[in-house]
Design an enzyme around this catalytic site. Structure first.
Site, mmCIF file in Angstrom:
data_model
loop_
_atom_site.group_PDB
_atom_site.id
_atom_site.type_symbol
_atom_site.label_atom_id
_atom_site.label_comp_id
_atom_site.label_asym_id
_atom_site.label_seq_id
_atom_site.Cartn_x
_atom_site.Cartn_y
_atom_site.Cartn_z
ATOM 1 N N ARG A 304 52.818 45.791 55.904
ATOM 2 C CA ARG A 304 52.796 45.518 54.459
ATOM 3 C C ARG A 304 53.301 46.735 53.678
ATOM 4 O O ARG A 304 53.894 46.590 52.608
ATOM 5 C CB ARG A 304 51.403 45.087 53.989
ATOM 6 N N ARG A 336 41.862 46.551 49.787
ATOM 7 C CA ARG A 336 42.608 45.986 48.653
ATOM 8 C C ARG A 336 43.989 46.623 48.468
ATOM 9 O O ARG A 336 44.092 47.804 48.132
ATOM 10 C CB ARG A 336 41.761 46.170 47.398
ATOM 11 N N ALA A 503 44.151 38.993 51.764
ATOM 12 C CA ALA A 503 45.545 38.915 51.326
ATOM 13 C C ALA A 503 45.674 38.205 49.976
ATOM 14 O O ALA A 503 46.744 37.680 49.648
ATOM 15 C CB ALA A 503 46.412 38.235 52.401
ATOM 16 N N GLU A 704 44.368 41.438 44.791
ATOM 17 C CA GLU A 704 44.750 42.801 45.160
ATOM 18 C C GLU A 704 45.708 43.504 44.190
ATOM 19 O O GLU A 704 45.564 44.709 43.959
ATOM 20 C CB GLU A 704 45.386 42.803 46.555
HETATM 21 N N1 MTE Z 1 36.624 41.354 43.946
HETATM 22 C C1 MTE Z 1 35.318 41.591 44.149
HETATM 23 N N2 MTE Z 1 34.473 41.500 43.106
HETATM 24 N N3 MTE Z 1 34.837 41.939 45.385
HETATM 25 C C2 MTE Z 1 35.670 42.066 46.467
HETATM 26 O O1 MTE Z 1 35.213 42.366 47.575
HETATM 27 N N4 MTE Z 1 37.987 41.951 47.294
HETATM 28 C C3 MTE Z 1 39.392 42.049 46.927
HETATM 29 C C4 MTE Z 1 39.738 41.059 45.821
HETATM 30 N N5 MTE Z 1 38.795 41.172 44.749
HETATM 31 C C5 MTE Z 1 37.070 41.832 46.273
HETATM 32 C C6 MTE Z 1 37.493 41.449 44.977
HETATM 33 C C7 MTE Z 1 40.293 41.817 48.044
HETATM 34 S S1 MTE Z 1 40.636 43.091 49.084
HETATM 35 C C8 MTE Z 1 40.910 40.610 48.247
HETATM 36 S S2 MTE Z 1 42.000 40.377 49.503
HETATM 37 C C9 MTE Z 1 40.622 39.455 47.388
HETATM 38 O O2 MTE Z 1 39.660 39.742 46.378
HETATM 39 C C10 MTE Z 1 40.122 38.322 48.266
HETATM 40 O O3 MTE Z 1 39.777 37.205 47.565
HETATM 41 P P1 MTE Z 1 40.833 36.099 47.063
HETATM 42 O O4 MTE Z 1 41.812 35.875 48.146
HETATM 43 O O5 MTE Z 1 39.989 34.917 46.812
HETATM 44 O O6 MTE Z 1 41.463 36.662 45.832
HETATM 45 N N1 LUZ Z 2 45.199 40.796 56.122
HETATM 46 C C1 LUZ Z 2 46.037 40.356 57.066
HETATM 47 C C2 LUZ Z 2 45.623 41.129 54.901
HETATM 48 O O1 LUZ Z 2 45.599 40.076 58.181
HETATM 49 N N2 LUZ Z 2 47.340 40.205 56.766
HETATM 50 C C3 LUZ Z 2 47.861 40.511 55.557
HETATM 51 O O2 LUZ Z 2 49.052 40.357 55.319
HETATM 52 C C4 LUZ Z 2 46.973 41.004 54.580
HETATM 53 N N3 LUZ Z 2 47.426 41.364 53.377
HETATM 54 C C5 LUZ Z 2 46.576 41.850 52.489
HETATM 55 C C6 LUZ Z 2 45.240 41.969 52.812
HETATM 56 N N4 LUZ Z 2 44.776 41.604 54.001
HETATM 57 MO MO1 MOS Z 3 41.765 42.167 51.062
HETATM 58 S S1 MOS Z 3 42.346 44.043 51.712
HETATM 59 O O1 MOS Z 3 43.021 41.358 51.821
HETATM 60 O O2 MOS Z 3 40.447 41.908 52.075
#
Ligand code: MTE
Ligand code: LUZ
Ligand code: MOS
Length: 750
Positions: A304, A336, A503, A704
């Site tokens: 990524r 994230r 992701a 993210e």
């Molecule tokens: N927001 C909160 N409040 N807590 C979390 O742990 N994780 C982040 C983001 N926002 C997170 C968050 C990350 S790393 C990701 S990948 C996405 O939420 C995952 O959720 P989604 O795919 O439903 O957006």
């Molecule tokens: N996890 C994963 C991820 O397994 N593949 C991805 O491309 C990715 N991208 C963002 C966060 N988590």
């Molecule tokens: Mo988020 S780093 O894809 O859990």
């Protein structure tokens, strides 16, 4: 009324694994971990620990009935170390006791003798020794070697960004209950219930259908529970099956900080070439990723990084090399942004350095090179519905940036010991798992005879509001009041083979599967309604809980319709599967269309530096963020605000430090400073409206991307320091802690 997670949180009524009543006979696990970074285990003495009253047993690698492997990539990803330990904090044994306190006390009495081996903690040092997780990968576009000749300005340099601790409020936790017939039910705080199920089955050498994993919600995750919740759950499972008693594992904050991986630190070398108008003609970069001791998700994260090497800019000639370096730190993991932020930081450093050489503001170069429709990314995919320019323009217009810059210039001219600066940070983030097979999800929807609705899907709620979004999808798809819809816990017995909630595609994938399942139920309901209303199913619609014939409301409402459907034996449940269309990637050519779409945005970050003390404030963040038709506007606003603050923390305050033996020094929240309410700036977010044909109900992923706005904070600080000390040449090493600011303010350029 059925409340959503957000309301429950506000009332203190939401429950987490540690709030579950503890059953009689519950046993507690405390892992015994390696106290050295690298060595061979010569002996393990359990006698003193076993003599502790209340200790039930201590399990070692040899007690694992199946595979001693909790990873996806390499054999070295063991649950318990057997011969070699490769980082401080690596589990070696599992103490099982009648209480948490006894388990911890006994764990301290296990004596492990090691033959110590040399350890390395730095990515470049590991690279010099040939310690790699996998061979390097290279993305390229155009002809970099040729392009240097056309450049008027070429600068080279390096950039380093640091680790970041997740600091989810809920630390790692799991409880496992043995069931009849060799079954097992596991409550795990994981983003990947499917993987926890698969790994436990592997460790126990049993079929996956014997293991049920359930997740109600997480107290935050941020990527830290995508891969690294698995081991703790597997330890609980191992002990539960062995002893036929319920078993709980819960790390305290210090353990969690010491024993789990962080965001990957990166070292990068860059070279950038521009023409005299500021157009970037060539960019060459090499990333050294500090993977930690085993692969974990490092290679996906590294990939990524390559996908985001040119961020939201078009650069015609690019060559990017990425190397995952094996060190003796706990395996670094998803956080994230997943490698994207590290790529963007390196490029912004290169742009900053080029701007300094050209005596222009970095914004001039940023603006000049923003991506436009159809221009290709370095992996061959063209930009579609590109919104880089629009976000930039709208930010300038709506937040009156030229006037603000003038005000800053005036302020700086009139103040010798306080300096302000404003930096811009455009972002472009690819949405989809880059491992194409993960871009699938399924949902199971039930309509009960009373008209209430239950939705199961693979999305894990971790504070990002995904359950609220799924609820919205179901309510809108069925045209019923949201209060009728309940989103169930995430459970592997109801949903098989789920991808991690990660992701940023949790709502995209699971929402689309939920929509498809609702549409299937709706078809049956329309046949029933046509019978009741006297028409054809195609003439029927349901609008706000009312059956309509040719758009005109009839006497039949939702409750009546559902009960008629039930009495006429019409299916009121449906399962659906969704796979993101059109995504693929060819790793032999490093070309393809890995993402369903991209999310754009632009932030202006303003800072004020106290040039006597080196302290600073991020005073203001203004953002234009590329949204679709939001499924939950308040949630999306919260995601943008939380994301940017988390990104600012990574770039400014949060400094992960180890001693020379690889022991984490910053293992508490007094030593590791994260942004708090006092740090948080004023944040103004405007969503660029529009729709997004590539995601459910024209929404757009949001989780993210906003983190990367925080990178603007670093460069705003660098600008403010240079307003005070123009001779200072930034070394581009994040985080920019107040200590570093103070040194930079008084460093002389000679
Ligand atoms: N927001 C909160 N409040 N807590 C979390 O742990 N994780 C982040 C983001 N926002 C997170 C968050 C990350 S790393 C990701 S990948 C996405 O939420 C995952 O959720 P989604 O795919 O439903 O957006
Ligand atoms: N996890 C994963 C991820 O397994 N593949 C991805 O491309 C990715 N991208 C963002 C966060 N988590
Ligand atoms: Mo988020 S780093 O894809 O859990």
């Amino acid at each position: 009324m059925y409340a959503n997670d957000i309301d429950l949180h506000a009332q203190g009524a939401s429950t987490f694994i540690d709030d579950m009543p503890e059953p009689a006979g519950l046993l507690h696990v405390c892992p015994v971990v390696s106290g050295i970074a690298h060595g061979l285990i010569e002996s393990v003495d359990l006698n003193d620990a076993l003599a502790c009253p209340g200790v039930v047993t201590i399990l070692l690698a040899k007690d694992i009935p199946g595979g001693n492997n909790i990873g996806n990539v390499e054999a070295g990803e063991v649950l318990l170390a057997e011969q070699e330990v490769v980082y401080q904090g690596q589990p070696v044994a599992v103490v099982v006791a009648e209480s948490d306190a006894v388990a911890r006390q006994a764990a301290g009495l296990v004596r492990i003798c090691y033959k110590e081996l040399p350890a390395v903690f730095d990515a470049r040092a590991a690279h010099a020794q040939g310690l790699h997780i996998a061979p390097p990968r290279i993305f390229s576009l155009g002809d970099v070697d040729q392009a240097w000749q056309d450049c008027d300005v070429i600068v080279e340099g390096s950039a380093a960004s640091g680790a970041q601790e997740h600091v989810y409020l809920e630390t790692q936790v799991a409880v496992a209950y043995p069931l009849e017939n060799d079954g097992l039910k596991v409550f795990s705080a994981t983003q990947s219930p499917g993987m926890v199920q698969r790994v436990i089955a592997r460790v126990l050498d049993c079929a996956m259908n014997r293991v049920e994993v359930d997740v109600l919600r997480l107290g935050g995750a941020f990527g830290g529970k995508e891969e690294q919740a698995t081991g703790w759950a597997a330890m609980a499972a191992l002990a539960a099956v062995r002893l036929q008693k319920p078993v709980k594992v819960r790390l305290n904050r210090g353990e969690d900080m010491r024993w789990t991986g962080k965001r990957h630190p990166y070292d990068s070398d860059f070279k950038i070439g521009l023409d005299k108008t500021g157009r970037i003609l060539a960019y060459e970069v090499c990333f050294y990723q500090n993977a930690g001791a085993v692969a974990d998700l490092s290679l996906a994260i590294l990939e990524r990084t390559l996908f985001h090497v040119s961020n939201s800019y078009f650069i015609p000639n690019v060559r990017a090399t990425a190397i995952s370096c094996r060190t003796h730190l706990p395996p670094n993991t998803a956080f994230r942004g997943f490698g994207g932020p590290q790529a963007m930081f390196a490029l912004e450093a290169a742009i900053f350095k080029a701007a300094a050489a050209m005596h222009v503001d970095p914004a001039h170069i940023q603006r000049r090179n923003l991506l436009q429709e159809c221009q290709p990314f370095p992996y061959g995919m063209p930009a579609e519905n590109c919104r880089a320019q629009r976000c930039w323009q709208q930010l300038h217009d709506r937040f009156d940036l030229p006037r603000r810059q003038q005000a800053i210039d005036r302020f700086n001219a009139g103040h010798s010991l306080e300096k302000k600066a404003l930096a811009l940070m455009p972002i472009c983030f690819g949405i989809s798992f880059t491992a194409t097979f993960l871009n699938q999800a399924s949902a199971l929807v039930h309509v009960y005879a009373d008209g209430s609705v239950s939705v199961s899907c693979g999305a894990v709620e971790m504070g990002q509001g995904v359950k609220e979004k799924i609820r919205q999808v179901a309510a809108r798809a069925l045209s019923i009041d949201k209060a009728r819809v309940k989103v169930e816990s995430t459970n592997t017995a109801r949903i098989a083979n789920m991808s991690p909630t990660a992701a940023s595609v949790g709502a995209d994938l699971n929402g689309q599967a939920t929509l498809l399942a609702c549409q299937r139920i709706l078809q049956g309901l329309k046949t029933v309604a046509a019978r009741l209303a006297g028409g054809e199913p195609e003439q029927i619609s349901i609008e706000q809980e009312q059956v309509c014939l040719n758009g005109q409301p009839t006497a039949t409402g939702w409750n009546k319709l559902v009960s008629e459907a039930y009495l006429s034996r019409t299916p009121l449940s449906a399962h659906a599967h969704y796979a993101t269309p059109k995504v693929f990637f060819d790793r032999s050519r490093e070309q393809g269309r890995p993402f369903a779409y991209h999310v754009y945005g632009c932030a202006a970050v303003e800072v004020a530096v106290d040039c006597l003390r080196g302290t600073y404030r991020v005073t203001d963040v203004s953002i234009v963020h590329d949204g679709g038709r939001s499924l939950a506007p308040d949630v999306d606003r919260g995601q943008v605000e939380g994301g940017v603050v988390q990104g600012l923390g990574w770039m400014t305050l949060e400094e992960v430090r180890h001693d020379g033996q690889g022991r984490l020094l910053t293992d508490s929240l007094t030593a590791y400073k994260i942004p708090d309410l006092y740090f948080a700036p004023d944040i103004a977010v405007e969503f660029l409206d529009g729709d997004n044909p590539a995601a459910v109900m024209h929404s757009k992923a949001v989780g993210e991307p906003p983190l990367m706005y925080g990178i603007g904070g670093y460069f705003a600080l660098v600008k403010a320091i240079r307003a005070f000390n123009p001779d200072w040449q930034p070394g581009f090493s994040a985080p920019m802690t107040p200590e570093k600011v103070l040194l930079a303010l008084y460093e002389c350029g000679c």
